[in-house]
Design a protein around this motif. Sequence first.
Motif, PDB file in Angstrom:
ATOM      1  N   TYR A  22       0.824  -1.206   0.000  1.00  0.00           N
ATOM      2  CA  TYR A  22       0.000   0.000   0.000  1.00  0.00           C
ATOM      3  C   TYR A  22       0.863   1.263   0.000  1.00  0.00           C
ATOM      4  CZ  TYR A  22      -4.517  -2.255   0.577  1.00  0.00           C
ATOM      5  OH  TYR A  22      -5.668  -2.979   0.373  1.00  0.00           O
ATOM      6  N   GLY A  23       1.988   1.210   0.686  1.00  0.00           N
ATOM      7  CA  GLY A  23       2.877   2.368   0.719  1.00  0.00           C
ATOM      8  C   GLY A  23       3.441   2.700  -0.638  1.00  0.00           C
ATOM      9  N   LEU A  24       3.837   1.662  -1.390  1.00  0.00           N
ATOM     10  CA  LEU A  24       4.359   1.886  -2.743  1.00  0.00           C
ATOM     11  C   LEU A  24       3.316   2.554  -3.630  1.00  0.00           C
ATOM     12  CD1 LEU A  24       6.211  -1.506  -3.345  1.00  0.00           C
ATOM     13  CD2 LEU A  24       7.281   0.729  -3.029  1.00  0.00           C
ATOM     14  N   LEU A  25       2.090   2.061  -3.568  1.00  0.00           N
ATOM     15  CA  LEU A  25       1.034   2.665  -4.383  1.00  0.00           C
ATOM     16  C   LEU A  25       0.756   4.095  -3.952  1.00  0.00           C
ATOM     17  CD1 LEU A  25      -1.036   1.701  -6.657  1.00  0.00           C
ATOM     18  CD2 LEU A  25      -2.707   1.859  -4.812  1.00  0.00           C
ATOM     19  N   ALA A  26       0.755   4.331  -2.630  1.00  0.00           N
ATOM     20  CA  ALA A  26       0.437   5.667  -2.117  1.00  0.00           C
ATOM     21  C   ALA A  26       1.441   6.705  -2.609  1.00  0.00           C
ATOM     22  CB  ALA A  26       0.397   5.647  -0.594  1.00  0.00           C
ATOM     23  N   ILE A  27       2.702   6.311  -2.745  1.00  0.00           N
ATOM     24  CA  ILE A  27       3.724   7.243  -3.228  1.00  0.00           C
ATOM     25  C   ILE A  27       3.352   7.762  -4.615  1.00  0.00           C
ATOM     26  CG2 ILE A  27       6.119   7.410  -4.053  1.00  0.00           C
ATOM     27  CD1 ILE A  27       6.875   5.447  -1.786  1.00  0.00           C
ATOM     28  N   VAL A  28       2.905   6.854  -5.481  1.00  0.00           N
ATOM     29  CA  VAL A  28       2.556   7.243  -6.844  1.00  0.00           C
ATOM     30  C   VAL A  28       1.222   7.969  -6.892  1.00  0.00           C
ATOM     31  CG1 VAL A  28       2.129   6.397  -9.185  1.00  0.00           C
ATOM     32  CG2 VAL A  28       3.890   5.317  -7.771  1.00  0.00           C
ATOM     33  N   VAL A  29       0.261   7.486  -6.114  1.00  0.00           N
ATOM     34  CA  VAL A  29      -1.089   8.054  -6.152  1.00  0.00           C
ATOM     35  C   VAL A  29      -1.094   9.524  -5.739  1.00  0.00           C
ATOM     36  CG1 VAL A  29      -3.346   7.977  -5.011  1.00  0.00           C
ATOM     37  CG2 VAL A  29      -2.334   5.887  -5.916  1.00  0.00           C
ATOM     38  N   VAL A  30      -0.243   9.902  -4.795  1.00  0.00           N
ATOM     39  CA  VAL A  30      -0.239  11.298  -4.356  1.00  0.00           C
ATOM     40  C   VAL A  30       0.165  12.224  -5.504  1.00  0.00           C
ATOM     41  CG1 VAL A  30       2.148  11.374  -3.491  1.00  0.00           C
ATOM     42  CG2 VAL A  30       0.419  12.835  -2.462  1.00  0.00           C
ATOM     43  N   PHE A  31       1.051  11.764  -6.380  1.00  0.00           N
ATOM     44  CA  PHE A  31       1.454  12.579  -7.527  1.00  0.00           C
ATOM     45  C   PHE A  31       0.399  12.523  -8.636  1.00  0.00           C
ATOM     46  CE2 PHE A  31       5.455  11.816  -5.339  1.00  0.00           C
ATOM     47  CZ  PHE A  31       6.014  13.084  -5.343  1.00  0.00           C
ATOM     48  N   ILE A  32      -0.248  11.388  -8.782  1.00  0.00           N
ATOM     49  CA  ILE A  32      -1.337  11.303  -9.751  1.00  0.00           C
ATOM     50  C   ILE A  32      -2.473  12.228  -9.341  1.00  0.00           C
ATOM     51  CG2 ILE A  32      -3.197   9.785 -10.572  1.00  0.00           C
ATOM     52  CD1 ILE A  32      -1.212   7.583 -10.857  1.00  0.00           C
ATOM     53  N   GLY A  33      -2.723  12.321  -8.038  1.00  0.00           N
ATOM     54  CA  GLY A  33      -3.801  13.175  -7.547  1.00  0.00           C
ATOM     55  C   GLY A  33      -3.619  14.635  -7.926  1.00  0.00           C
ATOM     56  N   VAL A  34      -2.418  15.153  -7.726  1.00  0.00           N
ATOM     57  CA  VAL A  34      -2.188  16.555  -8.075  1.00  0.00           C
ATOM     58  C   VAL A  34      -2.198  16.733  -9.588  1.00  0.00           C
ATOM     59  CG1 VAL A  34       0.359  16.448  -8.121  1.00  0.00           C
ATOM     60  CG2 VAL A  34      -0.783  18.586  -7.542  1.00  0.00           C
ATOM     61  N   GLY A  35      -1.730  15.713 -10.321  1.00  0.00           N
ATOM     62  CA  GLY A  35      -1.788  15.788 -11.774  1.00  0.00           C
ATOM     63  C   GLY A  35      -3.221  15.783 -12.283  1.00  0.00           C
ATOM     64  N   GLU A  36      -4.098  15.058 -11.591  1.00  0.00           N
ATOM     65  CA  GLU A  36      -5.501  14.980 -11.993  1.00  0.00           C
ATOM     66  C   GLU A  36      -6.189  16.344 -11.908  1.00  0.00           C
ATOM     67  OE1 GLU A  36      -8.070  12.365 -12.933  1.00  0.00           O
ATOM     68  OE2 GLU A  36      -6.144  12.115 -13.914  1.00  0.00           O
ATOM     69  N   ILE A  37      -5.762  17.159 -10.972  1.00  0.00           N
ATOM     70  CA  ILE A  37      -6.337  18.504 -10.864  1.00  0.00           C
ATOM     71  C   ILE A  37      -6.046  19.299 -12.132  1.00  0.00           C
ATOM     72  CG2 ILE A  37      -6.270  20.690  -9.603  1.00  0.00           C
ATOM     73  CD1 ILE A  37      -5.592  19.073  -7.088  1.00  0.00           C
ATOM     74  N   PHE A  38      -4.810  19.229 -12.595  1.00  0.00           N
ATOM     75  CA  PHE A  38      -4.433  19.951 -13.810  1.00  0.00           C
ATOM     76  C   PHE A  38      -5.021  19.279 -15.052  1.00  0.00           C
ATOM     77  CE2 PHE A  38      -1.144  21.335 -10.850  1.00  0.00           C
ATOM     78  CZ  PHE A  38      -1.156  22.701 -11.074  1.00  0.00           C
ATOM     79  N   ARG A  39      -5.161  17.945 -14.999  1.00  0.00           N
ATOM     80  CA  ARG A  39      -5.747  17.229 -16.126  1.00  0.00           C
ATOM     81  C   ARG A  39      -7.203  17.654 -16.342  1.00  0.00           C
ATOM     82  NH1 ARG A  39     -10.025  14.833 -16.366  1.00  0.00           N
ATOM     83  NH2 ARG A  39      -9.628  13.749 -14.412  1.00  0.00           N
ATOM     84  N   ASP A  40      -7.935  17.800 -15.265  1.00  0.00           N
ATOM     85  CA  ASP A  40      -9.319  18.273 -15.374  1.00  0.00           C
ATOM     86  C   ASP A  40      -9.362  19.769 -15.675  1.00  0.00           C
ATOM     87  OD1 ASP A  40     -11.788  19.586 -13.756  1.00  0.00           O
ATOM     88  OD2 ASP A  40     -12.366  17.618 -14.527  1.00  0.00           O
ATOM     89  N   PHE A  41      -8.463  20.524 -15.048  1.00  0.00           N
ATOM     90  CA  PHE A  41      -8.334  21.966 -15.200  1.00  0.00           C
ATOM     91  C   PHE A  41      -9.643  22.708 -14.920  1.00  0.00           C
ATOM     92  CE2 PHE A  41      -7.151  26.035 -17.233  1.00  0.00           C
ATOM     93  CZ  PHE A  41      -5.878  26.166 -16.704  1.00  0.00           C
ATOM     94  N   GLY A  42     -10.460  22.122 -14.067  1.00  0.00           N
ATOM     95  CA  GLY A  42     -11.724  22.759 -13.706  1.00  0.00           C
ATOM     96  C   GLY A  42     -12.744  22.785 -14.819  1.00  0.00           C
ATOM     97  N   LEU A  43     -12.438  22.109 -15.939  1.00  0.00           N
ATOM     98  CA  LEU A  43     -13.312  22.208 -17.119  1.00  0.00           C
ATOM     99  C   LEU A  43     -14.575  21.358 -16.987  1.00  0.00           C
ATOM    100  CD1 LEU A  43     -10.690  22.273 -20.015  1.00  0.00           C
ATOM    101  CD2 LEU A  43     -11.829  24.185 -18.863  1.00  0.00           C
ATOM    102  N   ARG A 190     -11.024  30.356 -18.155  1.00  0.00           N
ATOM    103  CA  ARG A 190     -10.841  31.313 -17.056  1.00  0.00           C
ATOM    104  C   ARG A 190     -11.432  30.765 -15.765  1.00  0.00           C
ATOM    105  NH1 ARG A 190     -11.986  35.349 -21.000  1.00  0.00           N
ATOM    106  NH2 ARG A 190     -14.193  35.329 -20.391  1.00  0.00           N
ATOM    107  N   PHE A 191     -12.640  30.235 -15.861  1.00  0.00           N
ATOM    108  CA  PHE A 191     -13.266  29.645 -14.680  1.00  0.00           C
ATOM    109  C   PHE A 191     -12.422  28.478 -14.165  1.00  0.00           C
ATOM    110  CE2 PHE A 191     -15.912  26.406 -12.701  1.00  0.00           C
ATOM    111  CZ  PHE A 191     -16.628  27.138 -11.769  1.00  0.00           C
ATOM    112  N   GLY A 192     -11.968  27.615 -15.082  1.00  0.00           N
ATOM    113  CA  GLY A 192     -11.174  26.456 -14.690  1.00  0.00           C
ATOM    114  C   GLY A 192      -9.870  26.840 -14.033  1.00  0.00           C
ATOM    115  N   ALA A 193      -9.207  27.893 -14.546  1.00  0.00           N
ATOM    116  CA  ALA A 193      -7.930  28.324 -13.974  1.00  0.00           C
ATOM    117  C   ALA A 193      -8.102  28.776 -12.528  1.00  0.00           C
ATOM    118  CB  ALA A 193      -7.341  29.451 -14.813  1.00  0.00           C
ATOM    119  N   ASN A 194      -9.167  29.509 -12.259  1.00  0.00           N
ATOM    120  CA  ASN A 194      -9.423  29.938 -10.877  1.00  0.00           C
ATOM    121  C   ASN A 194      -9.724  28.751  -9.976  1.00  0.00           C
ATOM    122  OD1 ASN A 194      -9.123  32.687 -11.455  1.00  0.00           O
ATOM    123  ND2 ASN A 194     -11.242  32.868 -12.134  1.00  0.00           N
ATOM    124  N   LEU A 195     -10.470  27.788 -10.492  1.00  0.00           N
ATOM    125  CA  LEU A 195     -10.824  26.614  -9.705  1.00  0.00           C
ATOM    126  C   LEU A 195      -9.602  25.745  -9.434  1.00  0.00           C
ATOM    127  CD1 LEU A 195     -13.176  25.105  -8.401  1.00  0.00           C
ATOM    128  CD2 LEU A 195     -13.539  23.920 -10.571  1.00  0.00           C
TER     129      LEU A 195
END
Length: 315
Positions: A22-43, A190-195
Amino acid sequence: MRILLQFAGLVVLARLLSPHDYGLLAIVVVFIGVGEIFRDFGLSSAAVRAPELTSEQGTNLFWINTGIGIVLGGALFAVATPLAAVYGQGEVRPIAQAMAIIFVLNGLATQFRAHLMRGLRFRWLATVDVLAAALALGVAIGGALLGLQYWALVAQQITQALVILLGAVIGARWRPGKPRRDVSVRSFLRFGANLVLSQVVNYGTNNVDTALVGYAYGAAPLGLYNRAYQLVVTPLSQIQSPVTSVAIPILSKIQDDQRRFSAYLVRGQLALGYPISLGLVTIAIAADPVVELMLGQKWLAAVPLLQLFALAGIA
């Protein structure tokens, strides 16, 4: 139903896999999580809340989300080796490279799910989410029984993203065309960037601890930390996600009526806040039997962590 599946996964997989897995997966998932925010970009939120969304605008948003997903997937694949070196865990490299595909799958799914939410097709969304969780859990349990260790968890994550994409495509009854330069989506961006800005700050405050624990103490202690955290966060997120999916399109329709908007919001917060707080206090008091029941005796070191997370969850 999805909450039951999440808890079933916690109970069964915790007995088949180790804190190290679980620790190995958690290391990667935390970076995927922040990447997912930019991937969605609030759109997705921008598309749902828009008073009007033409098919051409939806198409452009689809290609933007897909393009961002491809770029982020390639970036994660490229940095997998240095990421493994930083954490001193060689297994992180193949895990990160395999899970890079999740960015692409989620990028493809974003606007299909937005169309479903705009159409208030919450039953279909819920059905797809439950089916994805069930199939992914079955894959993970099968992999764990076969001795695949952390790869069972990797397969679970990828399977869930793939099923959600397929379900969204089938249910949306909409197909994107070619991108159109003459169709503007600047207001959505613009909305997505603020979000995105607010989401990054929120995600960072909630997940920087995971990155630091993994870096300072290694995979096994991070596994204990992660499972204790998930025992609290899993029910909270499973409540928050469908409530948000319902609330955003409804609130968007009454956003010009400030009094009604505020009253709706306050009633919702109170209705959720009191029972959730009571449940978390109960978890904090009964942390020992909760951990032994849910995770098993080999996870008892997570008890004080669970108590701290439960009290923090009230806030």
